[in-house]
Design a protein around this motif. Structure first.
Motif, mmCIF file in Angstrom:
data_model
loop_
_atom_site.group_PDB
_atom_site.id
_atom_site.type_symbol
_atom_site.label_atom_id
_atom_site.label_comp_id
_atom_site.label_asym_id
_atom_site.label_seq_id
_atom_site.Cartn_x
_atom_site.Cartn_y
_atom_site.Cartn_z
ATOM 1 N N THR A 185 0.850 -1.180 0.000
ATOM 2 C CA THR A 185 0.000 0.000 0.000
ATOM 3 C C THR A 185 0.891 1.238 0.000
ATOM 4 O O THR A 185 2.126 1.130 -0.051
ATOM 5 N N ASN A 218 -3.582 -1.997 -2.376
ATOM 6 C CA ASN A 218 -4.675 -1.624 -1.474
ATOM 7 C C ASN A 218 -4.627 -0.127 -1.201
ATOM 8 O O ASN A 218 -3.581 0.395 -0.794
ATOM 9 N N GLY A 268 -6.966 -7.281 -3.089
ATOM 10 C CA GLY A 268 -5.559 -6.908 -3.016
ATOM 11 C C GLY A 268 -4.643 -7.725 -3.896
ATOM 12 O O GLY A 268 -3.420 -7.618 -3.794
#
Length: 297
Positions: free
Chosen positions: A27, A107, A282
Motif C-alpha cells: 500500500t 490496497n 488486493g
C-alpha cells in the motif's frame, strides 16, 4: 464488444487460476492529494488516496459511498472507463488505476469529490493527459507492506492463464496466451489520419519501462472529430494542454510528441488501467499472460 465485456468474458472463462507471486501485498506509505480539471465534464475535482488494509484492494469513496475498482462495477461509457454503484459514478479512472497497478499499490482508499456537492457523478482529473502526475505522487510518498485489520501481512496473488483466450468484434480483437511473465502489446490503425497510421507498441508492463516509456504518454484525439464529441457532451475540459491533437490534413497540432508512437503507448497505459479492474482482494489485476489488443478494446 467493449473492453469491459471482453474482460468479463475473460473473468468467466474458467481459464484462470490464482497463484501466489511470492510477494506480500503493498500500500502507500503516506497520503496523496491532487486536484485538477477533468477531461469530459470540465469541472475541477479533488482526489485523496489513503493507505489501505491488506485484502481490501483498491476502492473509491464518493459521498461516503464505496465503489470497488472492480470489473463488477464497470458501466459502458464513451471515451473513458466508468465505475458505477447505487447511482453514483466515477469517470475516467483508467490513468490513475494504471499507475497504481504498475507501481504495485494493491490496497488503497481513493477519496474523490467534486466542487459541486450535489453531483452524483465525478471524474478523475486529467492533468496533462498521461499518468505522470500519479506516478510522481506515488514515488514521492513511497510504498510499504500492507497489513490487514488484525495486523497480519497477506500474500499477493496473480491470475494465471491456463489456455489461450480470444475475443473479437469486427476487426478489433483481444487475445491472451499463457506466459511466465506479463507482456502487453497494443495496435491502433487510423488509415485516414496519416500522421498516426498503423502503430504497434509492446512492453513488459510491470517493470521499470512503465515509468520511462508508458506513463508519460498522453491521450490523443482527432481534430476533425472534436466538434462531434463536444456535441455529445464530451471533452468539455479538453485542451492542447491535456491531449495531443492530430488533424487528418495538417498532422499534429501541438507537437512535439514525447515518442513517435505516443498514441499507441497511451493505449497500453489505458489497457493496464482497465486490466487492473480484474484484481480482487488486493491481488494483482493484470494476468500472467501475453496480452495483445488491436483497435480499441
Amino acid at each position: 464488444m467493449r473492453l469491459s465485456a471482453a474482460i468479463n468474458s475473460f473473468k468467466s472463462s474458467n481459464l484462470i487460476s490464482w497463484k501466489t507471486t511470492g510477494k506480500l501485498q503493498q500500500t502507500l506509505a503516506g497520503c496523496i492529494e491532487l486536484s485538477g480539471k477533468t477531461l469530459h465534464s470540465g469541472k475541477v475535482s479533488k482526489v485523496k488516496i489513503w493507505p489501505g488494509f491488506a485484502g481490501e484492494g483498491r476502492y473509491f469513496e464518493f459521498h461516503s459511498n464505496l465503489i470497488p475498482a472492480s470489473i463488477d462495477f464497470v458501466r459502458e461509457s464513451l471515451l473513458c472507463t466508468t465505475l458505477c454503484k447505487d447511482g453514483y459514478k466515477i469517470r475516467t479512472v483508467e490513468h490513475l488505476l494504471s499507475a497504481l497497478e504498475a507501481k504495485g499499490i494493491d490496497n488503497c482508499r481513493i477519496q474523490i469529490q467534486s466542487l459541486d456537492s450535489e453531483d452524483t457523478e465525478v471524474e478523475v482529473p486529467i492533468f496533462d493527459g498521461s499518468a505522470n502526475a500519479w506516478v510522481e505522487a506515488i514515488e514521492q510518498v513511497g510504498r510499504k507492506e500492507a497489513l490487514d485489520r488484525c495486523g497480519n501481512n497477506v500474500e499477493k496473488l496473480a491470475p494465471y492463464l491456463s489456455e489461450p483466450f480470444y475475443v473479437s468484434r469486427n476487426d478489433s480483437f483481444m487475445v491472451a496466451f499463457p506466459a511466465s511473465k506479463v507482456h502487453i502489446s497494443c495496435g491502433i490503425d487510423f488509415p485516414k489520419v496519416p500522421a498516426i497510421g498503423c502503430q504497434w507498441f509492446s512492453s513488459a508492463a510491470l517493470d521499470d519501462s512503465y515509468e520511462k516509456h508508458i506513463a508519460c504518454s498522453r491521450t490523443f484525439c482527432i481534430y476533425e472529430e472534436v466538434e462531434h464529441m463536444c456535441s455529445m457532451g464530451l471533452i468539455k475540459g479538453g485542451s492542447l494542454d491535456n491531449a495531443i491533437v492530430c488533424s487528418a490534413i495538417r498532422g499534429w497540432l501541438n507537437p512535439p510528441l514525447r515518442f513517435p508512437d505516443e498514441p499507441c503507448r497511451h493505449k497500453v497505459l489505458d489497457l493496464i488501467g482497465d486490466l487492473s479492474l480484474f484484481a480482487r482482494s488486493g491481488s494483482r489485476g493484470i494476468p500472467m499472460a501475453r496480452v495483445i489488443s488491436f483497435k480499441g478494446f
